[in-house]
Design a protein around this motif. Structure first.
Motif, PDB file in Angstrom:
ATOM      1  N   GLY A  29       0.761  -1.072   0.066  1.00  0.00           N
ATOM      2  CA  GLY A  29       0.033  -0.082  -0.043  1.00  0.00           C
ATOM      3  C   GLY A  29       0.724   1.150  -0.113  1.00  0.00           C
ATOM      4  N   TRP A  30       0.309   2.269  -0.727  1.00  0.00           N
ATOM      5  CA  TRP A  30       1.143   3.438  -0.737  1.00  0.00           C
ATOM      6  C   TRP A  30       0.207   4.605  -0.952  1.00  0.00           C
ATOM      7  N   GLN A  31       0.593   5.796  -0.443  1.00  0.00           N
ATOM      8  CA  GLN A  31      -0.379   6.956  -0.646  1.00  0.00           C
ATOM      9  C   GLN A  31       0.548   7.999  -1.118  1.00  0.00           C
ATOM     10  N   PRO A  32       0.100   8.661  -2.412  1.00  0.00           N
ATOM     11  CA  PRO A  32       0.674   9.187  -3.275  1.00  0.00           C
ATOM     12  C   PRO A  32       1.086  10.591  -2.401  1.00  0.00           C
ATOM     13  N   GLY A  33       2.473  10.996  -2.782  1.00  0.00           N
ATOM     14  CA  GLY A  33       3.063  12.139  -2.133  1.00  0.00           C
ATOM     15  C   GLY A  33       3.768  11.690  -0.844  1.00  0.00           C
ATOM     16  N   ARG A  34       3.974  10.510  -0.712  1.00  0.00           N
ATOM     17  CA  ARG A  34       4.723   9.870   0.197  1.00  0.00           C
ATOM     18  C   ARG A  34       5.892   9.122  -0.242  1.00  0.00           C
ATOM     19  N   ASN A  35       7.251   9.019   0.532  1.00  0.00           N
ATOM     20  CA  ASN A  35       8.350   8.159  -0.325  1.00  0.00           C
ATOM     21  C   ASN A  35       8.346   6.803   0.514  1.00  0.00           C
ATOM     22  N   GLU A  36       7.278   6.531   1.117  1.00  0.00           N
ATOM     23  CA  GLU A  36       7.445   4.925   1.707  1.00  0.00           C
ATOM     24  C   GLU A  36       5.920   4.698   1.767  1.00  0.00           C
ATOM     25  N   THR A  37       6.132   3.083   1.921  1.00  0.00           N
ATOM     26  CA  THR A  37       4.848   2.440   1.837  1.00  0.00           C
ATOM     27  C   THR A  37       4.131   2.598   3.240  1.00  0.00           C
ATOM     28  N   VAL A  38       2.894   2.058   3.456  1.00  0.00           N
ATOM     29  CA  VAL A  38       2.108   2.055   4.429  1.00  0.00           C
ATOM     30  C   VAL A  38       3.089   1.303   5.612  1.00  0.00           C
ATOM     31  N   CYS A  39       3.290   0.205   5.406  1.00  0.00           N
ATOM     32  CA  CYS A  39       4.263  -0.571   6.224  1.00  0.00           C
ATOM     33  C   CYS A  39       5.502   0.056   6.630  1.00  0.00           C
ATOM     34  N   GLY A  40       6.122   0.926   5.916  1.00  0.00           N
ATOM     35  CA  GLY A  40       7.379   1.643   6.380  1.00  0.00           C
ATOM     36  C   GLY A  40       8.470   1.301   5.262  1.00  0.00           C
ATOM     37  N   LEU A  41       8.459   0.696   4.228  1.00  0.00           N
ATOM     38  CA  LEU A  41       9.473   0.526   3.429  1.00  0.00           C
ATOM     39  C   LEU A  41       9.655   1.608   2.477  1.00  0.00           C
ATOM     40  N   SER A  42      10.864   2.060   2.254  1.00  0.00           N
ATOM     41  CA  SER A  42      11.265   2.969   1.484  1.00  0.00           C
ATOM     42  C   SER A  42      10.989   2.619  -0.256  1.00  0.00           C
ATOM     43  N   LEU A  43      10.397   3.259  -0.780  1.00  0.00           N
ATOM     44  CA  LEU A  43      10.080   3.062  -2.407  1.00  0.00           C
ATOM     45  C   LEU A  43      11.303   2.840  -2.884  1.00  0.00           C
ATOM     46  N   HIS A  44      12.509   3.855  -2.873  1.00  0.00           N
ATOM     47  CA  HIS A  44      13.604   3.866  -3.669  1.00  0.00           C
ATOM     48  C   HIS A  44      14.435   2.598  -3.236  1.00  0.00           C
ATOM     49  N   ARG A  45      14.419   2.394  -2.089  1.00  0.00           N
ATOM     50  CA  ARG A  45      15.519   1.461  -1.524  1.00  0.00           C
ATOM     51  C   ARG A  45      14.983  -0.083  -1.862  1.00  0.00           C
ATOM     52  N   SER A  46      13.981  -0.306  -1.723  1.00  0.00           N
ATOM     53  CA  SER A  46      13.113  -1.444  -1.863  1.00  0.00           C
ATOM     54  C   SER A  46      12.981  -1.586  -3.593  1.00  0.00           C
ATOM     55  N   ARG A  47      13.230  -0.632  -4.300  1.00  0.00           N
ATOM     56  CA  ARG A  47      12.853  -0.564  -5.649  1.00  0.00           C
ATOM     57  C   ARG A  47      11.616  -0.906  -6.204  1.00  0.00           C
ATOM     58  N   LEU A  48      10.649  -0.444  -5.385  1.00  0.00           N
ATOM     59  CA  LEU A  48       9.085  -0.620  -5.849  1.00  0.00           C
ATOM     60  C   LEU A  48       8.656   0.512  -6.884  1.00  0.00           C
ATOM     61  N   ARG A  49       7.782   0.058  -7.713  1.00  0.00           N
ATOM     62  CA  ARG A  49       7.144   0.827  -8.598  1.00  0.00           C
ATOM     63  C   ARG A  49       5.817   1.217  -7.982  1.00  0.00           C
ATOM     64  N   ARG A  50       5.644   2.354  -8.437  1.00  0.00           N
ATOM     65  CA  ARG A  50       4.389   3.049  -8.128  1.00  0.00           C
ATOM     66  C   ARG A  50       3.250   2.853  -9.035  1.00  0.00           C
ATOM     67  N   PHE A  51       2.100   2.806  -8.796  1.00  0.00           N
ATOM     68  CA  PHE A  51       1.063   2.826  -9.563  1.00  0.00           C
ATOM     69  C   PHE A  51       0.048   3.660  -8.957  1.00  0.00           C
ATOM     70  N   PRO A  52      -0.063   5.140  -9.264  1.00  0.00           N
ATOM     71  CA  PRO A  52      -0.884   6.026  -8.670  1.00  0.00           C
ATOM     72  C   PRO A  52      -2.391   5.782  -9.315  1.00  0.00           C
ATOM     73  N   HIS A  53      -2.308   5.221 -10.632  1.00  0.00           N
ATOM     74  CA  HIS A  53      -3.643   5.348 -11.259  1.00  0.00           C
ATOM     75  C   HIS A  53      -4.405   4.004 -10.765  1.00  0.00           C
ATOM     76  N   VAL A  54      -3.828   3.100 -10.021  1.00  0.00           N
ATOM     77  CA  VAL A  54      -4.513   1.698  -9.713  1.00  0.00           C
ATOM     78  C   VAL A  54      -4.766   2.201  -8.141  1.00  0.00           C
ATOM     79  N   THR A  55      -6.083   1.916  -7.768  1.00  0.00           N
ATOM     80  CA  THR A  55      -6.469   2.045  -6.319  1.00  0.00           C
ATOM     81  C   THR A  55      -6.083   0.652  -5.488  1.00  0.00           C
ATOM     82  N   TRP A  56      -5.970   1.126  -4.238  1.00  0.00           N
ATOM     83  CA  TRP A  56      -5.404  -0.205  -3.322  1.00  0.00           C
ATOM     84  C   TRP A  56      -6.494  -1.260  -3.590  1.00  0.00           C
ATOM     85  N   ALA A  57      -7.935  -0.955  -3.559  1.00  0.00           N
ATOM     86  CA  ALA A  57      -8.933  -1.938  -3.585  1.00  0.00           C
ATOM     87  C   ALA A  57      -8.811  -2.706  -4.843  1.00  0.00           C
TER      88      ALA A  57
END
Length: 97
Positions: A29-57
């Protein structure tokens, strides 16, 4: 579920019908405007790709929407965003009087 929550994933797949990319692999889970996931992982360090156009549901495998290639959903993100709040994990078979 928090309003505006989106997904971040370890991989992506592209829908051949419309050419839009969707999450695949492990989803967080990720909230746009933040650089980390809901569980606290850094998006950059974890090499996670963002999908702002796809909702969590829509990234939940049980939704059947854009989760065709999702292999795993982060338990901590699901708990933080209220993934199973409406579902009861148990049922009472023989209640006391």
């Amino acid at each position: 579920m928090a309003a505006g929550s989106a997904g971040a994933a370890t991989d992506q797949w592209i829908d051949p019908d419309d050419g839009v990319r969707y999450p695949a692999g492990e989803v967080h889970g990720w909230q746009p405007g933040r650089n980390e996931t809901v569980c606290g992982l850094s998006l950059h360090r974890s090499r996670l790709r963002r999908f702002p156009h796809v909702t969590w549901a829509d990234v939940q495998p049980e939704s059947g929407r854009h989760a065709e290639e999702v292999r795993e959903v982060c338990r901590r993100c699901r708990a933080g965003l209220g993934g199973r709040r409406d579902d009861r994990g148990w049922t009472r078979v023989n209640p006391r009087p």
